[in-house]
Design a protein around this motif. Structure first.
Motif, PDB file in Angstrom:
ATOM      1  N   ILE A  81       0.804  -1.217   0.000  1.00  9.64           N
ATOM      2  CA  ILE A  81       0.000   0.000   0.000  1.00  9.64           C
ATOM      3  C   ILE A  81       0.844   1.278   0.000  1.00  9.64           C
ATOM      4  N   ASN A  82       2.033   1.251   0.613  1.00 11.58           N
ATOM      5  CA  ASN A  82       2.865   2.453   0.735  1.00 11.58           C
ATOM      6  C   ASN A  82       4.082   2.437  -0.180  1.00 11.58           C
ATOM      7  N   ASP A  83       4.183   1.475  -1.075  1.00 12.15           N
ATOM      8  CA  ASP A  83       5.360   1.355  -1.930  1.00 12.15           C
ATOM      9  C   ASP A  83       5.093   1.974  -3.295  1.00 12.15           C
ATOM     10  N   LEU A  84       5.168   3.307  -3.344  1.00  7.88           N
ATOM     11  CA  LEU A  84       4.902   4.022  -4.595  1.00  7.88           C
ATOM     12  C   LEU A  84       5.973   3.744  -5.632  1.00  7.88           C
ATOM     13  N   ALA A  85       7.207   3.488  -5.184  1.00  6.76           N
ATOM     14  CA  ALA A  85       8.282   3.157  -6.133  1.00  6.76           C
ATOM     15  C   ALA A  85       7.973   1.846  -6.844  1.00  6.76           C
ATOM     16  N   GLU A  86       7.435   0.879  -6.131  1.00  8.60           N
ATOM     17  CA  GLU A  86       7.071  -0.395  -6.756  1.00  8.60           C
ATOM     18  C   GLU A  86       5.927  -0.193  -7.754  1.00  8.60           C
ATOM     19  N   PHE A  87       4.951   0.635  -7.394  1.00  8.56           N
ATOM     20  CA  PHE A  87       3.850   0.921  -8.321  1.00  8.56           C
ATOM     21  C   PHE A  87       4.392   1.582  -9.586  1.00  8.56           C
ATOM     22  N   ALA A  88       5.316   2.532  -9.421  1.00 11.29           N
ATOM     23  CA  ALA A  88       5.917   3.202 -10.579  1.00 11.29           C
ATOM     24  C   ALA A  88       6.705   2.205 -11.425  1.00 11.29           C
ATOM     25  N   HIS A  89       7.396   1.285 -10.782  1.00 12.35           N
ATOM     26  CA  HIS A  89       8.145   0.247 -11.488  1.00 12.35           C
ATOM     27  C   HIS A  89       7.201  -0.637 -12.313  1.00 12.35           C
ATOM     28  N   VAL A  90       6.086  -1.016 -11.727  1.00 13.27           N
ATOM     29  CA  VAL A  90       5.083  -1.822 -12.437  1.00 13.27           C
ATOM     30  C   VAL A  90       4.517  -1.033 -13.619  1.00 13.27           C
ATOM     31  N   ALA A  91       4.222   0.240 -13.413  1.00 12.92           N
ATOM     32  CA  ALA A  91       3.692   1.079 -14.501  1.00 12.92           C
ATOM     33  C   ALA A  91       4.694   1.176 -15.651  1.00 12.92           C
ATOM     34  N   LYS A  92       5.963   1.245 -15.319  1.00 11.71           N
ATOM     35  CA  LYS A  92       7.002   1.298 -16.352  1.00 11.71           C
ATOM     36  C   LYS A  92       7.069  -0.021 -17.122  1.00 11.71           C
ATOM     37  N   ASN A  93       7.134  -1.128 -16.390  1.00  5.03           N
ATOM     38  CA  ASN A  93       7.301  -2.428 -17.035  1.00  5.03           C
ATOM     39  C   ASN A  93       6.060  -2.916 -17.774  1.00  5.03           C
ATOM     40  N   LEU A  94       4.891  -2.663 -17.246  1.00  3.37           N
ATOM     41  CA  LEU A  94       3.665  -3.152 -17.886  1.00  3.37           C
ATOM     42  C   LEU A  94       3.129  -2.225 -18.972  1.00  3.37           C
ATOM     43  N   PHE A  95       3.247  -0.929 -18.746  1.00  2.00           N
ATOM     44  CA  PHE A  95       2.576   0.026 -19.632  1.00  2.00           C
ATOM     45  C   PHE A  95       3.519   0.969 -20.362  1.00  2.00           C
ATOM     46  N   GLY A  96       4.834   0.832 -20.132  1.00  5.78           N
ATOM     47  CA  GLY A  96       5.803   1.684 -20.805  1.00  5.78           C
ATOM     48  C   GLY A  96       5.772   3.130 -20.352  1.00  5.78           C
ATOM     49  N   LEU A  97       5.341   3.364 -19.118  1.00  6.83           N
ATOM     50  CA  LEU A  97       5.260   4.726 -18.592  1.00  6.83           C
ATOM     51  C   LEU A  97       6.564   5.110 -17.895  1.00  6.83           C
ATOM     52  N   ARG A  98       6.861   6.387 -17.897  1.00  6.62           N
ATOM     53  CA  ARG A  98       7.991   6.930 -17.148  1.00  6.62           C
ATOM     54  C   ARG A  98       7.459   7.527 -15.858  1.00  6.62           C
ATOM     55  N   ALA A  99       8.234   7.427 -14.801  1.00  8.19           N
ATOM     56  CA  ALA A  99       7.862   8.002 -13.507  1.00  8.19           C
ATOM     57  C   ALA A  99       8.865   9.080 -13.151  1.00  8.19           C
ATOM     58  N   GLU A 100       8.355  10.285 -12.937  1.00 10.22           N
ATOM     59  CA  GLU A 100       9.201  11.407 -12.532  1.00 10.22           C
ATOM     60  C   GLU A 100       8.778  11.833 -11.136  1.00 10.22           C
ATOM     61  N   ASN A 101       9.744  11.858 -10.212  1.00  6.48           N
ATOM     62  CA  ASN A 101       9.467  12.240  -8.838  1.00  6.48           C
ATOM     63  C   ASN A 101       9.592  13.751  -8.712  1.00  6.48           C
ATOM     64  N   HIS A 102       8.499  14.391  -8.308  1.00  9.21           N
ATOM     65  CA  HIS A 102       8.469  15.844  -8.123  1.00  9.21           C
ATOM     66  C   HIS A 102       8.237  16.195  -6.651  1.00  9.21           C
ATOM     67  N   GLY A 103       8.835  15.433  -5.759  1.00  5.37           N
ATOM     68  CA  GLY A 103       8.690  15.695  -4.323  1.00  5.37           C
ATOM     69  C   GLY A 103       7.399  15.144  -3.759  1.00  5.37           C
ATOM     70  N   ASP A 104       6.327  15.912  -3.881  1.00  6.29           N
ATOM     71  CA  ASP A 104       5.043  15.463  -3.338  1.00  6.29           C
ATOM     72  C   ASP A 104       4.165  14.776  -4.389  1.00  6.29           C
ATOM     73  N   GLU A 105       4.726  14.574  -5.598  1.00  2.50           N
ATOM     74  CA  GLU A 105       4.005  13.890  -6.662  1.00  2.50           C
ATOM     75  C   GLU A 105       4.943  12.956  -7.428  1.00  2.50           C
ATOM     76  N   ILE A 106       4.388  11.861  -7.894  1.00  3.42           N
ATOM     77  CA  ILE A 106       5.062  10.999  -8.855  1.00  3.42           C
ATOM     78  C   ILE A 106       4.219  11.076 -10.116  1.00  3.42           C
ATOM     79  N   VAL A 107       4.793  11.632 -11.178  1.00  5.00           N
ATOM     80  CA  VAL A 107       4.054  11.856 -12.417  1.00  5.00           C
ATOM     81  C   VAL A 107       4.376  10.746 -13.406  1.00  5.00           C
ATOM     82  N   LEU A 108       3.332  10.060 -13.877  1.00  8.37           N
ATOM     83  CA  LEU A 108       3.477   8.981 -14.848  1.00  8.37           C
ATOM     84  C   LEU A 108       3.130   9.512 -16.234  1.00  8.37           C
ATOM     85  N   THR A 109       4.096   9.404 -17.168  1.00  8.18           N
ATOM     86  CA  THR A 109       3.906   9.882 -18.537  1.00  8.18           C
ATOM     87  C   THR A 109       4.477   8.858 -19.508  1.00  8.18           C
TER      88      THR A 109
END
Length: 110
Positions: A81-109
């Motif tokens: 539930i609290n592992d946002l890095a793992e969620f971003a990793h899954v989004a990258k591997n499954l959907f080809g998204l990039r994750a950019e950390n902006h402090g209080d936000e992780i932006v998926l593009t």
């Protein structure tokens, strides 16, 4: 005057302002709904936009999905539930998204 309802295992009580109903839920739906109690989020054919919203319910750092094409992609599995890095990793591997950390936000593009 309403009579009391006795629920059996697998039933869910649904209450609104004008009625109460009982509905039988599949086991995997019940487990997914209760996974948060064990620090996990479980997804079963869940649109990515809904998974993002669920993570955002439990974390101060927000996930922002900036790719509208990815909103309806579906995700299956269980994530901490609290592992946002793992969620971003899954989004990258499954959907080809990039994750950019902006402090209080992780932006998926893309």
């Amino acid at each position: 005057d309403t009579k009391p309802e006795m629920l059996t295992p697998g039933e869910v009580l649904i209450a609104s302002t004008d009625r109460v109903s009982v509905k039988k839920e599949p086991l995997h739906d019940l487990l997914a709904s209760l996974a948060w109690r064990n620090g996990m989020l479980q997804f079963h054919n869940t649109p990515l936009a809904s998974a993002v919203a669920e993570f955002n319910r439990y974390n101060q750092t927000r996930i922002v999905l900036e790719d509208s094409r990815a909103e309806t992609e579906t995700i299956n599995g269980m994530l901490p539930i609290n592992d946002l890095a793992e969620f971003a990793h899954v989004a990258k591997n499954l959907f080809g998204l990039r994750a950019e950390n902006h402090g209080d936000e992780i932006v998926l593009t893309r």
